[in-house]
Design a protein around this motif. Structure first.
Motif, PDB file in Angstrom:
ATOM      1  N   ILE A 197       1.846 -10.029   3.236  1.00 58.94           N
ATOM      2  CA  ILE A 197       0.515  -9.356   2.671  1.00 58.94           C
ATOM      3  C   ILE A 197      -0.649 -10.563   3.043  1.00 58.94           C
ATOM      4  O   ILE A 197      -1.808 -10.022   3.353  1.00 58.94           O
ATOM      5  CB  ILE A 197       0.511  -8.975   1.097  1.00 58.94           C
ATOM      6  N   PRO A 198      -0.522 -11.699   2.737  1.00 52.29           N
ATOM      7  CA  PRO A 198      -1.632 -12.754   3.013  1.00 52.29           C
ATOM      8  C   PRO A 198      -2.256 -12.677   4.315  1.00 52.29           C
ATOM      9  O   PRO A 198      -3.626 -12.919   4.732  1.00 52.29           O
ATOM     10  CB  PRO A 198      -1.193 -14.168   2.849  1.00 52.29           C
ATOM     11  N   PHE A 199      -1.716 -12.181   5.441  1.00 46.63           N
ATOM     12  CA  PHE A 199      -1.869 -12.105   6.826  1.00 46.63           C
ATOM     13  C   PHE A 199      -1.751 -10.816   7.544  1.00 46.63           C
ATOM     14  O   PHE A 199      -2.227 -11.012   8.741  1.00 46.63           O
ATOM     15  CB  PHE A 199      -1.364 -13.388   7.528  1.00 46.63           C
ATOM     16  N   ILE A 200      -1.009  -9.827   7.044  1.00 44.39           N
ATOM     17  CA  ILE A 200      -0.707  -8.734   7.935  1.00 44.39           C
ATOM     18  C   ILE A 200      -1.978  -8.034   8.585  1.00 44.39           C
ATOM     19  O   ILE A 200      -2.813  -7.607   7.837  1.00 44.39           O
ATOM     20  CB  ILE A 200       0.394  -7.806   7.303  1.00 44.39           C
ATOM     21  N   GLU A 201      -1.961  -7.607   9.768  1.00 38.73           N
ATOM     22  CA  GLU A 201      -2.953  -6.598  10.481  1.00 38.73           C
ATOM     23  C   GLU A 201      -2.664  -5.310   9.960  1.00 38.73           C
ATOM     24  O   GLU A 201      -3.715  -4.348   9.441  1.00 38.73           O
ATOM     25  CB  GLU A 201      -2.917  -6.975  11.591  1.00 38.73           C
ATOM     26  N   LEU A 202      -1.422  -4.923  10.265  1.00 43.74           N
ATOM     27  CA  LEU A 202      -1.106  -3.058   9.922  1.00 43.74           C
ATOM     28  C   LEU A 202       0.312  -3.198   9.568  1.00 43.74           C
ATOM     29  O   LEU A 202       1.311  -3.481  10.526  1.00 43.74           O
ATOM     30  CB  LEU A 202      -1.638  -2.399  11.343  1.00 43.74           C
ATOM     31  N   ILE A 203       0.625  -2.388   8.567  1.00 46.52           N
ATOM     32  CA  ILE A 203       1.981  -1.913   8.122  1.00 46.52           C
ATOM     33  C   ILE A 203       2.138  -0.588   8.762  1.00 46.52           C
ATOM     34  O   ILE A 203       1.635   0.349   8.108  1.00 46.52           O
ATOM     35  CB  ILE A 203       2.296  -2.177   6.720  1.00 46.52           C
ATOM     36  N   HIS A 204       3.050  -0.435   9.714  1.00 43.97           N
ATOM     37  CA  HIS A 204       3.088   0.737  10.174  1.00 43.97           C
ATOM     38  C   HIS A 204       4.207   1.802   9.689  1.00 43.97           C
ATOM     39  O   HIS A 204       4.286   3.081   9.939  1.00 43.97           O
ATOM     40  CB  HIS A 204       4.072   0.688  11.464  1.00 43.97           C
ATOM     41  N   SER A 205       5.172   1.025   8.795  1.00 42.64           N
ATOM     42  CA  SER A 205       6.340   1.613   8.137  1.00 42.64           C
ATOM     43  C   SER A 205       6.255   2.065   6.900  1.00 42.64           C
ATOM     44  O   SER A 205       7.156   1.840   6.135  1.00 42.64           O
ATOM     45  CB  SER A 205       7.442   0.864   8.725  1.00 42.64           C
ATOM     46  N   VAL A 206       5.196   2.451   6.211  1.00 45.58           N
ATOM     47  CA  VAL A 206       5.351   2.887   4.761  1.00 45.58           C
ATOM     48  C   VAL A 206       5.846   4.305   4.559  1.00 45.58           C
ATOM     49  O   VAL A 206       5.411   5.277   5.209  1.00 45.58           O
ATOM     50  CB  VAL A 206       3.717   2.910   4.242  1.00 45.58           C
ATOM     51  N   ASP A 207       6.877   4.146   3.816  1.00 39.37           N
ATOM     52  CA  ASP A 207       7.842   5.413   3.747  1.00 39.37           C
ATOM     53  C   ASP A 207       8.118   5.956   2.224  1.00 39.37           C
ATOM     54  O   ASP A 207       9.016   6.686   2.098  1.00 39.37           O
ATOM     55  CB  ASP A 207       9.232   5.030   4.711  1.00 39.37           C
ATOM     56  N   SER A 208       7.337   5.270   1.422  1.00 39.82           N
ATOM     57  CA  SER A 208       7.431   5.803   0.109  1.00 39.82           C
ATOM     58  C   SER A 208       6.311   5.457  -0.797  1.00 39.82           C
ATOM     59  O   SER A 208       5.537   4.279  -0.443  1.00 39.82           O
ATOM     60  CB  SER A 208       8.853   5.082  -0.567  1.00 39.82           C
ATOM     61  N   LEU A 209       5.962   6.181  -1.825  1.00 38.56           N
ATOM     62  CA  LEU A 209       4.990   5.800  -2.731  1.00 38.56           C
ATOM     63  C   LEU A 209       5.150   4.334  -3.371  1.00 38.56           C
ATOM     64  O   LEU A 209       4.449   3.479  -3.816  1.00 38.56           O
ATOM     65  CB  LEU A 209       4.724   6.801  -4.003  1.00 38.56           C
ATOM     66  N   LYS A 210       6.537   4.216  -3.942  1.00 38.46           N
ATOM     67  CA  LYS A 210       7.102   2.951  -4.424  1.00 38.46           C
ATOM     68  C   LYS A 210       6.591   1.635  -3.635  1.00 38.46           C
ATOM     69  O   LYS A 210       5.832   0.866  -4.238  1.00 38.46           O
ATOM     70  CB  LYS A 210       8.435   2.796  -4.624  1.00 38.46           C
ATOM     71  N   ILE A 248      -7.838  -5.826   1.317  1.00 39.72           N
ATOM     72  CA  ILE A 248      -7.187  -4.264   1.592  1.00 39.72           C
ATOM     73  C   ILE A 248      -6.436  -4.397   2.772  1.00 39.72           C
ATOM     74  O   ILE A 248      -6.618  -4.742   3.868  1.00 39.72           O
ATOM     75  CB  ILE A 248      -8.490  -3.479   1.462  1.00 39.72           C
ATOM     76  N   THR A 249      -5.209  -3.872   2.543  1.00 40.09           N
ATOM     77  CA  THR A 249      -4.369  -3.798   3.649  1.00 40.09           C
ATOM     78  C   THR A 249      -4.406  -2.471   4.251  1.00 40.09           C
ATOM     79  O   THR A 249      -4.114  -1.522   3.882  1.00 40.09           O
ATOM     80  CB  THR A 249      -2.809  -4.158   3.037  1.00 40.09           C
ATOM     81  N   ASN A 250      -4.198  -2.651   5.894  1.00 37.86           N
ATOM     82  CA  ASN A 250      -4.291  -1.412   6.561  1.00 37.86           C
ATOM     83  C   ASN A 250      -2.769  -0.955   6.716  1.00 37.86           C
ATOM     84  O   ASN A 250      -1.931  -1.516   6.799  1.00 37.86           O
ATOM     85  CB  ASN A 250      -4.833  -1.547   7.829  1.00 37.86           C
ATOM     86  N   CYS A 251      -2.572   0.541   6.283  1.00 36.58           N
ATOM     87  CA  CYS A 251      -1.125   1.144   6.392  1.00 36.58           C
ATOM     88  C   CYS A 251      -1.053   2.550   7.194  1.00 36.58           C
ATOM     89  O   CYS A 251      -2.015   3.026   7.149  1.00 36.58           O
ATOM     90  CB  CYS A 251      -0.598   1.408   5.150  1.00 36.58           C
ATOM     91  N   LEU A 252       0.188   2.559   7.926  1.00 38.17           N
ATOM     92  CA  LEU A 252       0.277   4.005   8.407  1.00 38.17           C
ATOM     93  C   LEU A 252       1.671   4.687   7.493  1.00 38.17           C
ATOM     94  O   LEU A 252       2.484   3.818   7.062  1.00 38.17           O
ATOM     95  CB  LEU A 252       0.652   3.612   9.877  1.00 38.17           C
ATOM     96  N   LEU A 253       1.546   5.791   7.648  1.00 35.93           N
ATOM     97  CA  LEU A 253       2.655   6.525   6.864  1.00 35.93           C
ATOM     98  C   LEU A 253       3.474   6.742   8.032  1.00 35.93           C
ATOM     99  O   LEU A 253       3.181   7.555   9.155  1.00 35.93           O
ATOM    100  CB  LEU A 253       2.017   7.853   6.266  1.00 35.93           C
ATOM    101  N   GLN A 254       4.937   6.220   7.640  1.00 36.97           N
ATOM    102  CA  GLN A 254       6.163   6.574   8.663  1.00 36.97           C
ATOM    103  C   GLN A 254       6.433   8.129   8.665  1.00 36.97           C
ATOM    104  O   GLN A 254       6.911   8.437   7.403  1.00 36.97           O
ATOM    105  CB  GLN A 254       6.966   5.646   8.607  1.00 36.97           C
ATOM    106  N   PHE A 255       6.627   8.912   9.447  1.00 35.29           N
ATOM    107  CA  PHE A 255       7.184  10.134   9.611  1.00 35.29           C
ATOM    108  C   PHE A 255       8.492  10.390  10.141  1.00 35.29           C
ATOM    109  O   PHE A 255       8.750   9.747  11.189  1.00 35.29           O
ATOM    110  CB  PHE A 255       6.255  11.260  10.025  1.00 35.29           C
ATOM    111  N   HIS A 256       9.371  11.212   9.667  1.00 38.28           N
ATOM    112  CA  HIS A 256      10.665  11.128  10.067  1.00 38.28           C
ATOM    113  C   HIS A 256      10.733  12.363  10.989  1.00 38.28           C
ATOM    114  O   HIS A 256      10.665  13.458  10.557  1.00 38.28           O
ATOM    115  CB  HIS A 256      11.697  11.464   9.010  1.00 38.28           C
ATOM    116  N   ILE A 257      10.842  11.990  12.529  1.00 41.64           N
ATOM    117  CA  ILE A 257      10.721  12.971  13.448  1.00 41.64           C
ATOM    118  C   ILE A 257      11.852  13.256  14.367  1.00 41.64           C
ATOM    119  O   ILE A 257      12.150  14.134  15.062  1.00 41.64           O
ATOM    120  CB  ILE A 257       9.342  12.905  14.342  1.00 41.64           C
ATOM    121  N   ALA A 258      12.583  12.201  14.265  1.00 40.56           N
ATOM    122  CA  ALA A 258      13.881  12.477  15.013  1.00 40.56           C
ATOM    123  C   ALA A 258      15.077  13.033  14.369  1.00 40.56           C
ATOM    124  O   ALA A 258      15.228  13.367  13.264  1.00 40.56           O
ATOM    125  CB  ALA A 258      14.495  10.682  15.319  1.00 40.56           C
TER     126      ALA A 258
END
Ligand code: PLP
Length: 227
Positions: A81-94, A109-119
């Motif tokens: 968290i101290p240095f991350i630019e973007l977390i691509h792999s958020v897969d739960s509210l927890k 404030i940390t930038n996040c993407l929500l990962q979706f299961h498409i495969a």
């Protein structure tokens, strides 16, 4: 033999200016990252929190932008968290709640993407639409003040079937558009669609990708045994 910088320049000449290239350096040594960095590459992706934080510490380059692209365990969040630019792999509210908590501790404030299961494969992590809806409607989600949801991420099936890959990417773009319209219409930060890897980045871009995550065609094959 082509070098890492040749590979980067070749790839950059083929991708549109508005598409971000994340060089996936997981399992590769620091010297390879420095080669890529010296060729002008600034976005790097890793999929293990400890490997990422030790590479970050060893490199000591403030202008490198680090992306987390793998499954993230809640007890590892604090390392990045101290240095991350973007977390691509958020897969739960927890997970998102822990990212928020650690971000508050670090006053950021940390930038996040929500990962979706498409495969088609069972093993890939990610939300489906009903899980997403449940999260978006929860008070717990609405209370998160130290995360910024910047878009979605997904991985296509591991297959030679390009029609299947294309339809999965198209499906993710539809998910992006739906979420944007439903929840983030007035939020300019929600603008990223992270999809496409070494074998399918060109299809991903045709289907609307804004960030591609590319490893092997830049750094060569990964040798997991030596790690
Ligand atoms: C390893 C990895 C990549 C890069 O894979 P390549 O096929 O080497 O380009 C991209 N995205 C994720 C989530 C990964 O784990």
């Amino acid at each position: 033999m082509s070098t890492i910088s040749d590979n980067i320049n070749e790839l950059k000449s083929q991708i549109p200016k508005n598409v971000k290239l994340v060089a996936v350096s997981k399992t590769h040594p620091i010297v390879d990252i420095i080669d890529a960095y010296n060729a002008g590459q600034v976005h790097f992706g890793e999929n293990k929190a400890q490997e990422l934080s030790s590479k970050h510490e060893e490199l000591k380059k403030d202008d490198i932008k680090w992306h987390f692209i793998g499954h993230l365990q809640t007890n590892k969040v604090k390392y990045i968290i101290p240095f991350i630019e973007l977390i691509h792999s958020v897969d739960s509210l927890k997970l998102l709640t822990e990212i928020n908590r650690q971000s508050a501790i670090n006053n950021r404030i940390t930038n996040c993407l929500l990962q979706f299961h498409i495969a088609t494969e069972e093993t890939k992590f990610g939300f489906n639409i009903s899980e997403l809806t449940e999260m978006m409607n929860s008070q717990e989600f609405k209370d998160l003040k130290n995360v910024c949801i910047c878009g979605v991420m997904g991985m296509a099936s591991f297959t030679e079937d390009v029609d299947l890959i294309r339809s999965e990417f198209r499906g993710l773009k539809e998910i992006f558009d739906t979420i944007k319209e439903k929840y983030f219409l007035k939020n300019d930060s929600f603008c990223e669609l992270s999809m496409g890897m070494s074998s399918d980045w060109n299809i991903a871009i045709e289907e609307g990708s804004t960030i591609i995550r590319v490893g092997s065609i830049i750094f060569g094959n990964r040798n997991y045994n030596s790690n």
